[in-house]
Enzyme design. Sequence first.
Site, mmCIF file in Angstrom:
data_model
loop_
_atom_site.group_PDB
_atom_site.id
_atom_site.type_symbol
_atom_site.label_atom_id
_atom_site.label_comp_id
_atom_site.label_asym_id
_atom_site.label_seq_id
_atom_site.Cartn_x
_atom_site.Cartn_y
_atom_site.Cartn_z
ATOM 1 C CG ASP A 36 6.993 16.645 -40.597
ATOM 2 O OD1 ASP A 36 7.187 17.662 -41.278
ATOM 3 O OD2 ASP A 36 7.547 15.555 -40.823
ATOM 4 C CB CYS A 68 -0.928 0.017 1.204
ATOM 5 S SG CYS A 68 -0.071 0.130 2.791
ATOM 6 C CB CYS A 95 3.157 -0.275 3.261
ATOM 7 S SG CYS A 95 1.718 -0.915 4.121
#
Length: 701
Positions: free
Chosen positions: A396, A15, A18
């Site tokens: 381009d 997580c 963590c």
Amino acid sequence: MATEKNVYRLQGLSCTSCAAKFEKNVRQIDTVEDVQLNFGASKLTVAGNASIVQLEQAGAFDGIKVFPEKQKISTQHTPFWKKRENQTTIASLILLLAGYGVSTTNGDHNWLSIALFLAAILIGGYSLMKEGLSNLVKLEFDMSTLMTIAVIGAALIGDWAEGAVVVFLFSVSEALESYSIDKARNSISSLIEIAPSTAIVLRNGREFEVEVEDLQINDVILIKPGQKIAMDGEVIQGDSSVNQAAITGESVPVHKVIGNEVFAGTLNEEGSMQVRVTKLAEDTTIAKIIHLVEEAQAEKAPTQQFVDRFAKYYTPAILVISLLIMVLPPLLAGGAWGDWFYKGLVVLVVGCPCALVISTPIAIVTAIGNAARNGVLIKGGIHLEETGQIKVIAFDKTGTLTEGRPEVTDIVSVSSLTEDELLTQAASIEKFSQHPLASAIMRASEKSSNRLAEVKNFQSITGKGAKAEIDGQLVYVGSPNLFKETSVIDNSYEQQIIELQRQGKTVMLIWSESGLHGLIAVADRVRKSSLSIIKKLHQLGIEKTVMLTGDNQSTATAIGQQLGLSEVKAELLPHEKVNMIKKLEAHGKVAMVGDGVNDAPALATATIGIAMGGAGTDTALETADIALMADDLEKLPYTIKLSKRTKQVILQNISIALGLKIIALLLIIPGWLTLWMAVTADMGATVIVVLNSLRLMRSNV
């Protein structure tokens, strides 16, 4: 002397909170100077000296395992119900239900029901409370700490059942969050498995199976039907259809013949080929894609930066509010300490910003992974977000809107030179040029088998042409504009030039001091998909589509009208393209689409630089913000739709995270919100946010 940096892969990073704690612990190691943790890619970069043992000790609280980046990690799939944390959750549920059964029969406060609820708390919440108590001692307030306080508080006021429900719900939510995040993360890590780890190499007429890391440039590998190609290389024998979807996102296989480039991770479908290795394992296109995608996850998008700043002030505010709720009503209004202490605990649990903090990064990680699997390399969350806000797209012409392989269509001599001699003069000069129009002249000359003349003092005239000495005479090859600067064009020739340009052809003149020798017209076919793609872009909210080209105005206008472009800017030098990009920014954010080589300055200037054909061009991967790995525009509308969809998901996530908290906080006032409901609101929001983000894994956005 630069500090050595080591990169590690992580397992068990479950997580975001963590991850933050792990990063903090690593940073506290005396020999570590700096730390960078990439949560999405599960990678850790450490500047300084730290052993793997020290790093794993820093992540012991979450069971984090650390491996050197280049070490192959054997991942064994463990069934959901066999994981220890899930088994304890199931045991906790059984004990919880048993406790409720006993309390229904014998009353809420009999010793057996209390014992069952206590067992449910200890078995299901052992790791939670161990971590929470450790944090509490250090005055570190994360979700584990808040949940531990809530459970202890419930026990102190004798509500054992609620404490057990809190533990169970937290365990279930943690399991679902971990599963969902792993699923999102695996969408990226699966890229690593695309290329095979071994290859069949041919040496002295014999076949050997070797690790790809042991292959050297110019080794020859054998690719059998049905095998994945192990390394980037060039076909030197045989031919076959190759499915390049893993790299370019193209659904239709590409036929490869001698001299063609092939990529590691693509699938050889039918024929047998011998391929000369042209890149080392760490330099292959798929290796670069993996590296760039992982780095992209570490770059925070603007929304994520805002959320992080918001959470920085939000969390302390919630802690202060919780403390005030616990203390002020009993002191000032004579409220019951137990009731208000309980409400303060509920505020703490509800206020935890888990869902808010993860709302953006999980969506960004998932979207970037989806794009990579579809042949679009997005080099950061900021580029993903900004693509959906683009108002102007500049293209381009050559190789972007057109096929990029122009062919000579007309040769007109206006002197004593024959058409072949005129073509020879032009080719003799253009062989030193890298321009696509020069390539067209060279191909035409090769077909005619003309022998090129000896050339001296070649000089390129940027954006206009070139000149060189042939047989002691200075000869020019270039656009009519260059000719006008040095001579005068007869009206009859000028009309002929204009007519060819109206047909969408580019005209080059050949002349010397003795006068005009003749002209050569070249045409570059418009891509079949360009018209439909321009229409899709306008439907997606792009307000202006602009062509920026060095070609002449008449040719550019003809192609612009054919494609329905909003605007055409022709006869531009490279620096003038940059100036045009800056002017277009007055209309909003601008994307520039080019090949990543000639258009590098314009790509760098635009809000978003999008390079085409990234699979074969290292420059495109390096200079552009987004690389379309296939050499076509098909993925451009997809990329814009993905960006817009990601933005929607992020806003939905933030709304869910904050909305549920606001509702829960309002329910606290009349006393309707219990601790277990607070846990459900907080962890439920986190799971909803993650699952909502995983919708971005779908290929069709």
